[in-house]
Design a protein around this motif. Sequence first.
Motif, PDB file in Angstrom:
ATOM      1  N   LEU A  43       0.828  -1.205   0.000  1.00 47.26           N
ATOM      2  CA  LEU A  43       0.000   0.000   0.000  1.00 47.26           C
ATOM      3  C   LEU A  43       0.864   1.257   0.000  1.00 47.26           C
ATOM      4  N   ALA A  44       1.963   1.218   0.751  1.00 45.73           N
ATOM      5  CA  ALA A  44       2.883   2.367   0.771  1.00 45.73           C
ATOM      6  C   ALA A  44       3.517   2.570  -0.600  1.00 45.73           C
ATOM      7  N   LYS A  45       3.900   1.487  -1.266  1.00 43.27           N
ATOM      8  CA  LYS A  45       4.492   1.593  -2.607  1.00 43.27           C
ATOM      9  C   LYS A  45       3.449   2.096  -3.596  1.00 43.27           C
ATOM     10  N   SER A  46       2.217   1.650  -3.455  1.00 41.82           N
ATOM     11  CA  SER A  46       1.136   2.136  -4.313  1.00 41.82           C
ATOM     12  C   SER A  46       0.936   3.633  -4.122  1.00 41.82           C
ATOM     13  N   GLN A  47       0.980   4.071  -2.872  1.00 42.82           N
ATOM     14  CA  GLN A  47       0.838   5.496  -2.572  1.00 42.82           C
ATOM     15  C   GLN A  47       1.988   6.283  -3.202  1.00 42.82           C
ATOM     16  N   GLU A  48       3.209   5.745  -3.103  1.00 42.89           N
ATOM     17  CA  GLU A  48       4.378   6.400  -3.693  1.00 42.89           C
ATOM     18  C   GLU A  48       4.210   6.539  -5.205  1.00 42.89           C
ATOM     19  N   LEU A  49       3.748   5.471  -5.852  1.00 45.04           N
ATOM     20  CA  LEU A  49       3.549   5.522  -7.302  1.00 45.04           C
ATOM     21  C   LEU A  49       2.431   6.489  -7.680  1.00 45.04           C
ATOM     22  N   THR A  50       1.371   6.506  -6.885  1.00 44.69           N
ATOM     23  CA  THR A  50       0.261   7.418  -7.149  1.00 44.69           C
ATOM     24  C   THR A  50       0.717   8.865  -7.033  1.00 44.69           C
ATOM     25  N   GLU A  51       1.474   9.154  -5.986  1.00 46.05           N
ATOM     26  CA  GLU A  51       1.985  10.521  -5.815  1.00 46.05           C
ATOM     27  C   GLU A  51       2.917  10.897  -6.968  1.00 46.05           C
ATOM     28  N   PHE A  52       3.715   9.951  -7.419  1.00 48.48           N
ATOM     29  CA  PHE A  52       4.620  10.205  -8.545  1.00 48.48           C
ATOM     30  C   PHE A  52       3.827  10.569  -9.792  1.00 48.48           C
ATOM     31  N   VAL A  53       2.819   9.765 -10.106  1.00 45.89           N
ATOM     32  CA  VAL A  53       2.029   9.967 -11.323  1.00 45.89           C
ATOM     33  C   VAL A  53       1.212  11.257 -11.245  1.00 45.89           C
ATOM     34  N   ARG A  54       0.766  11.634 -10.054  1.00 45.98           N
ATOM     35  CA  ARG A  54      -0.035  12.848  -9.888  1.00 45.98           C
ATOM     36  C   ARG A  54       0.797  14.131  -9.899  1.00 45.98           C
ATOM     37  N   ASN A  55       2.094  14.017  -9.734  1.00 47.16           N
ATOM     38  CA  ASN A  55       2.970  15.185  -9.707  1.00 47.16           C
ATOM     39  C   ASN A  55       3.312  15.569 -11.146  1.00 47.16           C
ATOM     40  N   GLN A  91       4.867  18.029 -12.518  1.00 43.39           N
ATOM     41  CA  GLN A  91       6.242  18.471 -12.786  1.00 43.39           C
ATOM     42  C   GLN A  91       7.196  17.278 -12.880  1.00 43.39           C
ATOM     43  N   VAL A  92       7.054  16.336 -11.973  1.00 39.90           N
ATOM     44  CA  VAL A  92       7.928  15.160 -11.974  1.00 39.90           C
ATOM     45  C   VAL A  92       7.691  14.332 -13.243  1.00 39.90           C
ATOM     46  N   VAL A  93       6.442  14.178 -13.611  1.00 41.32           N
ATOM     47  CA  VAL A  93       6.122  13.419 -14.832  1.00 41.32           C
ATOM     48  C   VAL A  93       6.650  14.160 -16.060  1.00 41.32           C
ATOM     49  N   ALA A  94       6.499  15.476 -16.084  1.00 40.31           N
ATOM     50  CA  ALA A  94       7.030  16.259 -17.211  1.00 40.31           C
ATOM     51  C   ALA A  94       8.544  16.115 -17.293  1.00 40.31           C
ATOM     52  N   ASP A  95       9.219  16.137 -16.148  1.00 40.37           N
ATOM     53  CA  ASP A  95      10.676  15.940 -16.133  1.00 40.37           C
ATOM     54  C   ASP A  95      11.049  14.549 -16.637  1.00 40.37           C
ATOM     55  N   MET A  96      10.248  13.546 -16.232  1.00 35.84           N
ATOM     56  CA  MET A  96      10.506  12.184 -16.688  1.00 35.84           C
ATOM     57  C   MET A  96      10.412  12.103 -18.214  1.00 35.84           C
ATOM     58  N   PHE A  97       9.380  12.733 -18.780  1.00 37.71           N
ATOM     59  CA  PHE A  97       9.225  12.719 -20.231  1.00 37.71           C
ATOM     60  C   PHE A  97      10.329  13.536 -20.908  1.00 37.71           C
ATOM     61  N   ALA A  98      10.749  14.615 -20.279  1.00 42.63           N
ATOM     62  CA  ALA A  98      11.825  15.423 -20.855  1.00 42.63           C
ATOM     63  C   ALA A  98      13.135  14.639 -20.881  1.00 42.63           C
TER      64      ALA A  98
END
Length: 170
Positions: free
Chosen positions: A90-102, A104-111
Motif C-alpha cells: 500500500l505504501a508503494k502504491s501510494q508512492e507511485l500514485t503521488e509520482f504519477v499525480r505530480n 512536474q515530476v512526470v514532465a521531467d521524466m518525459f523530458a
Amino acid sequence: MGRDGDVEDNPSFAFQLRMLEKGLDQIQQEISRLDDILFKIKTGAVTLWGVLIGWALSSKALLLVPLGFVVIIGFWLLESMFRGAQIRYLAKSQELTEFVRNHQVVADMFARREVPTHLIYPVGLRSSKLETARLLLRGLLTPTVATLYLFLGFSTVLVWMAVEILWKQP
C-alpha cells in the motif's frame, strides 16, 4: 512531431513506460491477493476457535477453553505478517500514485525520457529485518486485525468464566 511520436521514437523509454504500468498492475494485484489471504485467515481463525469452544462445551472439557488463546495468538500473528506485507504494498502504491499525480515530476521524466528504476516492474520492496519487525508490529496493532482477535480473546475469557461457574454448581 508530437509528444506521442517522441515516446514511440524512443523504444527504451516506451519500454520503461510499459514496465511502469506493469509495476502498477503488479502492486494492485498483490494488494488484492493479500486481501483474499487476510479474509481466509480471519475465516479460519473464527472457524477453528468456534470448533474448539464448541468441542470444549459439548465434551464438558474445561481445559480445552484456554486453548482458544493459542488459536487466537497463532492466527493474530499470521494475519499480522500478511497485513505487514500488504502495508508495504500500500505504501508503494501510494508512492507511485503521488509520482504519477505530480505533473512536474512526470514532465521531467518525459523530458529526460527515463522512468526512475525503483518504479519499474518488478517493483522492489526489499526491507531490513528491523523494518519487517516494524511492519509485523504495525500489522498486530492495525484495528482491522486487532479488533477481531481481542473480541475472540474477550469471548474466550467470558466462556471460560461462565463454564467454570455453571459446571461447578451442584
